[in-house]
Design a protein around this motif. Structure first.
Motif, PDB file in Angstrom:
ATOM      1  N   THR A   1       4.683  10.545  10.210  1.00 38.39           N
ATOM      2  CA  THR A   1       4.930   9.790   8.971  1.00 38.39           C
ATOM      3  C   THR A   1       6.404   9.541   8.704  1.00 38.39           C
ATOM      4  O   THR A   1       6.742   8.594   8.005  1.00 38.39           O
ATOM      5  CB  THR A   1       4.311  10.488   7.745  1.00 38.39           C
ATOM      6  OG1 THR A   1       4.825  11.814   7.657  1.00 38.39           O
ATOM      7  CG2 THR A   1       2.804  10.493   7.822  1.00 38.39           C
TER       8      THR A   1
ATOM      9  N   GLU B   1      -6.657  -3.445   0.479  1.00 38.27           N
ATOM     10  CA  GLU B   1      -6.016  -2.698  -0.602  1.00 38.27           C
ATOM     11  C   GLU B   1      -6.448  -3.271  -1.949  1.00 38.27           C
ATOM     12  O   GLU B   1      -6.621  -4.475  -2.095  1.00 38.27           O
ATOM     13  CB  GLU B   1      -4.500  -2.768  -0.464  1.00 38.27           C
ATOM     14  CG  GLU B   1      -3.972  -2.274   0.865  1.00 38.27           C
ATOM     15  CD  GLU B   1      -4.361  -0.836   1.185  1.00 38.27           C
ATOM     16  OE1 GLU B   1      -4.583  -0.035   0.249  1.00 38.27           O
ATOM     17  OE2 GLU B   1      -4.450  -0.503   2.368  1.00 38.27           O
TER      18      GLU B   1
ATOM     19  N   ARG C   1       0.183  -2.132  -2.564  1.00 36.87           N
ATOM     20  CA  ARG C   1       0.112  -1.698  -1.169  1.00 36.87           C
ATOM     21  C   ARG C   1      -0.217  -2.888  -0.277  1.00 36.87           C
ATOM     22  O   ARG C   1      -1.085  -3.699  -0.595  1.00 36.87           O
ATOM     23  CB  ARG C   1      -0.954  -0.621  -1.001  1.00 36.87           C
ATOM     24  CG  ARG C   1      -0.606   0.656  -1.754  1.00 36.87           C
ATOM     25  CD  ARG C   1      -1.671   1.695  -1.636  1.00 36.87           C
ATOM     26  NE  ARG C   1      -1.675   2.207  -0.263  1.00 36.87           N
ATOM     27  CZ  ARG C   1      -2.542   3.082   0.184  1.00 36.87           C
ATOM     28  NH1 ARG C   1      -3.475   3.549  -0.603  1.00 36.87           N
ATOM     29  NH2 ARG C   1      -2.483   3.497   1.429  1.00 36.87           N
TER      30      ARG C   1
ATOM     31  N   PRO D   1      -0.962  -3.490   3.930  1.00 37.44           N
ATOM     32  CA  PRO D   1      -1.107  -2.792   5.213  1.00 37.44           C
ATOM     33  C   PRO D   1       0.068  -3.091   6.148  1.00 37.44           C
ATOM     34  O   PRO D   1       0.595  -4.208   6.171  1.00 37.44           O
ATOM     35  CB  PRO D   1      -2.407  -3.372   5.787  1.00 37.44           C
ATOM     36  CG  PRO D   1      -3.129  -3.960   4.624  1.00 37.44           C
ATOM     37  CD  PRO D   1      -2.082  -4.376   3.643  1.00 37.44           C
ATOM     38  N   ASN D   2       0.469  -2.093   6.899  1.00 35.44           N
ATOM     39  CA  ASN D   2       1.595  -2.264   7.821  1.00 35.44           C
ATOM     40  C   ASN D   2       1.349  -3.365   8.843  1.00 35.44           C
ATOM     41  O   ASN D   2       2.283  -4.041   9.259  1.00 35.44           O
ATOM     42  CB  ASN D   2       1.919  -0.947   8.530  1.00 35.44           C
ATOM     43  CG  ASN D   2       2.670   0.003   7.638  1.00 35.44           C
ATOM     44  OD1 ASN D   2       3.091  -0.354   6.537  1.00 35.44           O
ATOM     45  ND2 ASN D   2       2.840   1.222   8.100  1.00 35.44           N
ATOM     46  N   TYR D   3       0.082  -3.571   9.251  1.00 35.30           N
ATOM     47  CA  TYR D   3      -0.153  -4.635  10.232  1.00 35.30           C
ATOM     48  C   TYR D   3       0.191  -6.001   9.649  1.00 35.30           C
ATOM     49  O   TYR D   3       0.670  -6.875  10.364  1.00 35.30           O
ATOM     50  CB  TYR D   3      -1.576  -4.600  10.807  1.00 35.30           C
ATOM     51  CG  TYR D   3      -2.702  -4.790   9.819  1.00 35.30           C
ATOM     52  CD1 TYR D   3      -3.130  -6.058   9.450  1.00 35.30           C
ATOM     53  CD2 TYR D   3      -3.355  -3.703   9.282  1.00 35.30           C
ATOM     54  CE1 TYR D   3      -4.170  -6.238   8.552  1.00 35.30           C
ATOM     55  CE2 TYR D   3      -4.408  -3.873   8.392  1.00 35.30           C
ATOM     56  CZ  TYR D   3      -4.808  -5.135   8.036  1.00 35.30           C
ATOM     57  OH  TYR D   3      -5.841  -5.308   7.147  1.00 35.30           O
TER      58      TYR D   3
ATOM     59  N   THR E   1     -13.528   2.633  13.909  1.00 38.36           N
ATOM     60  CA  THR E   1     -12.992   3.999  13.904  1.00 38.36           C
ATOM     61  C   THR E   1     -13.298   4.689  15.226  1.00 38.36           C
ATOM     62  O   THR E   1     -12.434   5.376  15.795  1.00 38.36           O
ATOM     63  CB  THR E   1     -13.576   4.802  12.723  1.00 38.36           C
ATOM     64  OG1 THR E   1     -13.285   4.114  11.507  1.00 38.36           O
ATOM     65  CG2 THR E   1     -13.003   6.210  12.668  1.00 38.36           C
TER      66      THR E   1
ATOM     67  N   TYR F   1      -2.819   6.038  14.269  1.00 33.06           N
ATOM     68  CA  TYR F   1      -2.679   5.120  13.129  1.00 33.06           C
ATOM     69  C   TYR F   1      -4.020   4.440  12.827  1.00 33.06           C
ATOM     70  O   TYR F   1      -4.479   4.410  11.692  1.00 33.06           O
ATOM     71  CB  TYR F   1      -1.607   4.066  13.415  1.00 33.06           C
ATOM     72  CG  TYR F   1      -1.555   2.966  12.367  1.00 33.06           C
ATOM     73  CD1 TYR F   1      -0.896   3.172  11.157  1.00 33.06           C
ATOM     74  CD2 TYR F   1      -2.185   1.745  12.569  1.00 33.06           C
ATOM     75  CE1 TYR F   1      -0.859   2.183  10.181  1.00 33.06           C
ATOM     76  CE2 TYR F   1      -2.156   0.760  11.602  1.00 33.06           C
ATOM     77  CZ  TYR F   1      -1.497   0.978  10.408  1.00 33.06           C
ATOM     78  OH  TYR F   1      -1.473   0.011   9.443  1.00 33.06           O
TER      79      TYR F   1
ATOM     80  N   TYR G   1      -6.174   4.997   9.328  1.00 37.21           N
ATOM     81  CA  TYR G   1      -6.340   3.833   8.445  1.00 37.21           C
ATOM     82  C   TYR G   1      -7.816   3.464   8.318  1.00 37.21           C
ATOM     83  O   TYR G   1      -8.341   3.274   7.217  1.00 37.21           O
ATOM     84  CB  TYR G   1      -5.523   2.654   8.977  1.00 37.21           C
ATOM     85  CG  TYR G   1      -5.596   1.435   8.090  1.00 37.21           C
ATOM     86  CD1 TYR G   1      -4.997   1.428   6.840  1.00 37.21           C
ATOM     87  CD2 TYR G   1      -6.278   0.304   8.505  1.00 37.21           C
ATOM     88  CE1 TYR G   1      -5.074   0.316   6.015  1.00 37.21           C
ATOM     89  CE2 TYR G   1      -6.358  -0.814   7.687  1.00 37.21           C
ATOM     90  CZ  TYR G   1      -5.758  -0.801   6.440  1.00 37.21           C
ATOM     91  OH  TYR G   1      -5.853  -1.893   5.621  1.00 37.21           O
TER      92      TYR G   1
ATOM     93  N   ARG H   1      -9.886   5.874   6.257  1.00 40.40           N
ATOM     94  CA  ARG H   1      -9.704   5.665   4.816  1.00 40.40           C
ATOM     95  C   ARG H   1     -10.554   4.495   4.338  1.00 40.40           C
ATOM     96  O   ARG H   1     -11.232   4.582   3.307  1.00 40.40           O
ATOM     97  CB  ARG H   1      -8.232   5.423   4.478  1.00 40.40           C
ATOM     98  CG  ARG H   1      -7.991   5.257   2.972  1.00 40.40           C
ATOM     99  CD  ARG H   1      -6.519   5.215   2.624  1.00 40.40           C
ATOM    100  NE  ARG H   1      -5.834   4.068   3.162  1.00 40.40           N
ATOM    101  CZ  ARG H   1      -5.830   2.853   2.591  1.00 40.40           C
ATOM    102  NH1 ARG H   1      -6.501   2.642   1.481  1.00 40.40           N
ATOM    103  NH2 ARG H   1      -5.164   1.865   3.139  1.00 40.40           N
TER     104      ARG H   1
END
Length: 173
Positions: free
Chosen positions: A45, A68, A74, A76-78, A115, A125, A129, A132
């Motif tokens: 992290t 989100e 928020r 997402p990083n992608y 998943t 990662y 993600y 969640r």
């Protein structure tokens, strides 16, 4: 089409895929446990992202659908990583949400399949993600996640078990 007919068709297609799939002799290992991948992700992290991430507050992300909650701030990083090509951020976000929520398969099963692929590919990662998202998808997602966490895929309903096995077979491992 009724839910039972749909499930039967999915099971039949998946079974045909499994029966026709060649045996793997590439030294494949068992999928990583979610606990292992979560520990790896937690240890990373504080690591800097491999690509520059746009700030979540950038105007580019206003009105973009993602997993989100609206108003959470928020992103997402992608999607933040895709900001280097602004024209593809919104279409990609739409693609991901359409894949998950459209079609006939329940979103929780699709997220469980994703998943499982993250587990097979040992993607910390991705596994964290997607876990969640799966947990937040409702009771069905929570139940599927509990089985994945406990490595009890064989205890799932036959159609779900076959779907997860099909997802495993889509990897190179």
């Amino acid at each position: 089409m009724s839910q039972s007919v749909r499930a039967s068709l999915i099971a039949a297609v998946a079974m045909a895929t499994l029966v026709a799939a060649p045996a793997r002799s590439n030294g494949a290992t068992a999928p990583a446990s979610l606990a292992e991948l979560e520990a790896q992700a937690k240890a990373r992290t504080s690591v800097q992202a491999r690509v520059a991430l746009a700030p979540a507050t950038a105007d580019l992300f206003q009105g973009v659908e993602s997993f989100e909650p609206r108003g959470s701030g928020r992103v997402p990083n992608y999607l933040r990583a895709l900001a280097v090509k602004p024209a593809i951020v919104k279409p990609f976000a739409t693609l991901i949400t359409t894949f998950t929520y459209g079609g006939t398969l329940p979103p929780a099963l699709k997220l469980a399949m994703a998943t499982r692929i993250a587990q097979v590919n040992r993607s910390a990662y991705g596994a964290v993600y997607l876990s969640r998202l799966l947990r937040n998808s409702g009771p069905d997602g929570e139940a599927l996640l509990a089985r994945l966490r406990a490595n009890q895929v064989d205890a799932l309903a036959p159609a779900d078990r076959i779907a997860l096995r099909w997802a495993e077979l889509q990897t190179d491992r």
